[in-house]
Design a protein around this motif. Structure first.
Motif, PDB file in Angstrom:
ATOM      1  N   THR A 435      -4.093   3.956   8.497  1.00 25.37           N
ATOM      2  CA  THR A 435      -3.887   3.813   7.055  1.00 25.37           C
ATOM      3  C   THR A 435      -2.761   2.824   6.767  1.00 25.37           C
ATOM      4  OG1 THR A 435      -2.266   5.600   6.988  1.00 25.37           O
ATOM      5  CG2 THR A 435      -4.591   6.210   6.759  1.00 25.37           C
ATOM      6  N   ARG A 437      -0.148   3.643   5.216  1.00 19.30           N
ATOM      7  CA  ARG A 437       1.058   4.407   5.534  1.00 19.30           C
ATOM      8  C   ARG A 437       1.414   4.227   7.023  1.00 19.30           C
ATOM      9  NH1 ARG A 437       2.652   8.546   2.537  1.00 19.30           N
ATOM     10  NH2 ARG A 437       0.514   8.776   1.730  1.00 19.30           N
ATOM     11  N   ASP A 438       0.396   4.275   7.881  1.00 26.31           N
ATOM     12  CA  ASP A 438       0.634   4.076   9.318  1.00 26.31           C
ATOM     13  C   ASP A 438       1.202   2.692   9.592  1.00 26.31           C
ATOM     14  OD1 ASP A 438      -0.359   6.604   9.896  1.00 26.31           O
ATOM     15  OD2 ASP A 438      -2.417   5.878  10.150  1.00 26.31           O
ATOM     16  N   THR A 445       5.008   6.861  13.237  1.00 26.18           N
ATOM     17  CA  THR A 445       4.079   7.276  12.191  1.00 26.18           C
ATOM     18  C   THR A 445       4.197   8.756  11.845  1.00 26.18           C
ATOM     19  OG1 THR A 445       2.377   7.546  13.898  1.00 26.18           O
ATOM     20  CG2 THR A 445       2.413   5.457  12.703  1.00 26.18           C
ATOM     21  N   GLU A 448       7.986  11.571   7.762  1.00 26.75           N
ATOM     22  CA  GLU A 448       7.496  12.006   6.454  1.00 26.75           C
ATOM     23  C   GLU A 448       8.264  11.263   5.368  1.00 26.75           C
ATOM     24  OE1 GLU A 448       7.531  16.196   5.986  1.00 26.75           O
ATOM     25  OE2 GLU A 448       6.277  16.591   7.767  1.00 26.75           O
ATOM     26  N   ASP A 451       5.507   8.721  -1.173  1.00 21.21           N
ATOM     27  CA  ASP A 451       4.869   7.493  -1.657  1.00 21.21           C
ATOM     28  C   ASP A 451       5.815   6.651  -2.510  1.00 21.21           C
ATOM     29  OD1 ASP A 451       2.714   8.511  -0.365  1.00 21.21           O
ATOM     30  OD2 ASP A 451       1.419   8.717  -2.133  1.00 21.21           O
ATOM     31  N   LEU A 454       7.893   4.564  -0.222  1.00 19.99           N
ATOM     32  CA  LEU A 454       7.057   3.510   0.363  1.00 19.99           C
ATOM     33  C   LEU A 454       6.822   2.397  -0.650  1.00 19.99           C
ATOM     34  CD1 LEU A 454       4.340   5.597   2.275  1.00 19.99           C
ATOM     35  CD2 LEU A 454       6.326   4.444   3.245  1.00 19.99           C
ATOM     36  N   ASP A 467      -0.427  -1.362  -2.237  1.00 19.54           N
ATOM     37  CA  ASP A 467      -1.111  -0.065  -2.202  1.00 19.54           C
ATOM     38  C   ASP A 467      -2.192   0.027  -3.271  1.00 19.54           C
ATOM     39  OD1 ASP A 467       1.097  -0.178  -4.013  1.00 19.54           O
ATOM     40  OD2 ASP A 467       0.894   1.996  -4.314  1.00 19.54           O
ATOM     41  N   PHE A 473      -1.936   4.552  -0.210  1.00 21.38           N
ATOM     42  CA  PHE A 473      -1.328   4.497   1.123  1.00 21.38           C
ATOM     43  C   PHE A 473      -2.187   5.145   2.207  1.00 21.38           C
ATOM     44  CE2 PHE A 473       2.387   4.110  -1.708  1.00 21.38           C
ATOM     45  CZ  PHE A 473       2.942   2.952  -1.180  1.00 21.38           C
ATOM     46  N   ASP A 474      -3.225   5.877   1.820  1.00 21.42           N
ATOM     47  CA  ASP A 474      -4.095   6.512   2.805  1.00 21.42           C
ATOM     48  C   ASP A 474      -5.383   5.728   3.039  1.00 21.42           C
ATOM     49  OD1 ASP A 474      -2.381   8.699   3.319  1.00 21.42           O
ATOM     50  OD2 ASP A 474      -3.040   9.648   1.453  1.00 21.42           O
TER      51      ASP A 474
END
Length: 579
Positions: A435, A437-438, A445, A448, A451, A454, A467, A473-474
């Motif tokens: 993702t 996020r990753d 990764t 925590e 969002d 991020l 995003d 983000f996923d």
């Protein structure tokens, strides 16, 4: 490996023993025992079915109706048990194969990534090709074929024991002839066809893997090939690798043709011989007609059990070639000391400390054939930046490899903090599978991060709407394809701001960016207090570093004060943005 011999068995056991004596041994042995017990029951029912088939023919020949219907009822009753038993046997066998594959795949993957074996395999001169195929395909083939051959062998032993007693009661000469006939066939097949078939099958696995690899490279480098208009060259290379496969298959087919001629003729006699042997007793009225069918069924089962090597010789040679490929790969992964240079060669020492420095470093290529830098000593003060510059090929990126611990060929020492306190941004941005996020949190990764944070970091690296463009983000995409090179470099800078390492090593990390983006990123890096070392060619990089290490082609070096470039001068270096 040139032939089927004890060396193959040694290689096989070297790979297999870890599973059968490891942490899952009791589960594995329990499943194997269950499969063997089902196989034993299957063999017993096969003997009974063979006997009833003979009785069925005898009852028809004698016009004995009660015996006929009694035999039919028993036959159907056995089949009711036989069918689910055989299905259960197949299920447990395949389940054991799958669990073994999972365990062995994890073992190879762990060893592949342990001590950067995957990287050493890439930089060292080895004969181990296509490690991806060895992990994905050869492991699968190894576990499946191992169980198949083992259980076929067990079944053959049980069949020989069970049906030989039947055959012995019908005709003793048949048993002696059968054993001698099978031994001669096995010996002739192994001696004549063993060496060439194993060699050709080994070569076939290699050439098929090379063909797949060339096609994967085209997919991964499609845009570059299109820009260069390299379709003809790439097409010719793929065709040439397929021609290598084609020519080897042609040779393989010739040997298989000769083997098939021999085996077809060899396997024909067992269908005729039992009838010839028992015919006189039947004509004399000393034996029932059904005994022909019973003798023939028992003879064929014993024959093909004794004839295991001949009947499966082609599959055995392919399996033997796969064992050799997997064994050499396992040796490379598990004997890491032999993959490094000889102990007689000098090694760079690594000293763990809360600082970053090199002391009297003489850096060489991994094969020790070229010295890049001699007697280099430099320290990176905490909170400052060091810029490394020099002509192409002088050893700038190689110095970073040594600091990262990838290269240790040479003399001197590297003082560095714990690996988790340093984050490297290589010259080519690496986009992981996963993702958005990753991408941002890599390599940690598991962190925590909400969002909102991020989103804030994306704004800091001038990717504020990233995003939103891709669905949050996923979102999971092929990020190498959907992001430009400039966006990828900014995304890797975001990793620095999120992971907050004490030290950052940047290898041409802003080469695809315009000067305003480059300036913004380095300002963000300085703001978080990270100590950093950069490799680059742009003179504008001097604005963000407190010292300059200049490397030369003649292996010499010198430390300088970087000369700052004013705004007016920097416009001369301005490049078009790559987004």
């Amino acid at each position: 490996m040139d032939r089927l011999n004890l060396n193959v068995l040694q290689q096989f056991w070297a790979i297999a023993k870890s599973y059968w004596s490891g942490d899952e041994k009791w589960q594995a042995r329990g499943l194997l025992l269950s499969v063997v017990l089902l196989l034993l029951a299957y063999t017993g029912l096969s003997v009974l079915l063979n006997n009833k088939r003979g009785a069925l023919i005898s009852s028809l020949s004698a016009q004995d109706e009660p015996r006929f219907w009694q035999t039919v009822i028993v036959f159907i009753g056995v089949l009711v048990i036989y069918a689910p038993l055989l299905a259960a046997y197949t299920y447990l066998r395949d389940r054991l194969s799958l669990q073994w594959r999972r365990w062995l795949t994890h073992r190879f993957v762990d060893n592949y990534f342990s001590d950067r074996a995957y990287y050493n395999l890439h930089i060292l001169d080895t004969e181990i090709d296509n490690p991806d195929q060895r992990i994905a395909e050869d492991v699968r083939s190894f576990t499946q074929e191992s169980l198949t051959f083992l259980l076929v062998l067990v079944e053959s032993v049980l069949s020989v024991i069970a049906f030989s007693s039947v055959l012995w009661g019908i005709s003793k000469p048949l048993v002696f002839f059968l054993v001698l006939y099978a031994l001669i066939g096995t010996l002739v097949t192994t001696v004549i066809f063993g060496k060439p078939l194993v060699r050709l099958n080994f070569e076939q696995l290699k050439r098929e893997a090379n063909l797949r690899f060339s096609l994967v490279r085209v997919r991964e480098n499609a845009e570059a090939i299109a820009f260069y208009r390299g379709e003809e060259r790439e097409s010719n290379q793929v065709k040439q690798r397929f021609l290598d496969v084609f020519e080897n298959v042609q040779r393989l087919l010739v040997w298989e043709l000769n083997l098939n001629i021999l085996t077809n003729a060899y396997e024909f006699i067992p269908f005729v011989l039992p009838a010839l042997v028992v015919a006189p007793a039947i004509f004399a009225g000393e034996m029932e007609v059904g005994k022909v069918s019973e003798a023939q069924g028992a003879f064929i089962r014993v024959f093909f059990s004794l004839n295991l090597v001949v009947a499966r010789f082609q599959a055995l040679t392919t399996f033997g070639a796969g064992i050799n490929r997997l064994y050499t790969f396992a040796q490379f992964l598990e004997q890491k000391e032999s993959n490094q240079a000889s102990e007689e060669q000098p090694r760079i020492q690594t000293v763990e400390a809360d600082s970053l420095a090199v002391e009297h470093l003489s850096l060489q290529t991994p094969n020790y054939q070229r010295t890049l830098v001699e007697d280099l000593s430099v320290e990176l003060p905490v909170g400052q930046g060091l810029l490394v510059m020099g002509a192409s090929g002088c050893g700038k990126s190689s110095l970073l490899r040594a600091i990262a611990g990838l290269w240790n060929s040479g003399k001197g020492a590297i003082v560095r903090p714990e690996p988790n306190q340093i984050l490297f941004l290589p010259q080519r941005p690496y986009m992981v599978l996963g993702t958005l996020r990753d991408q941002l949190l890599y390599p940690n990764t598991h962190l925590e991060v909400d969002d909102q944070h991020l989103k804030q970091v994306l704004e800091q690296v001038n990717l504020a709407d990233l995003d939103e463009r891709f669905g949050g983000f996923d979102a999971q995409l092929d990020w190498t394809d959907v992001l430009s090179l400039g966006e990828q470099q900014r995304l890797t800078f975001a990793r620095l701001l999120l992971n907050k390492p004490k030290y950052a090593i940047l290898d041409e990390a802003t080469s695809a960016l315009d000067l305003s983006n480059e300036e913004k990123l380095y300002q963000q890096l300085q703001a978080v207090g990270t100590t950093f070392l950069s490799v680059g060619h742009r003179s504008t990089l001097a604005n963000y570093h407190q010292s300059l290490l200049e490397l030369s082609q003649d292996k010499t070096w010198q430390i300088k004060q970087p000369v700052a470039i004013g705004k007016e001068q920097s416009e001369l270096f301005e490049l078009p943005s790559t987004n």
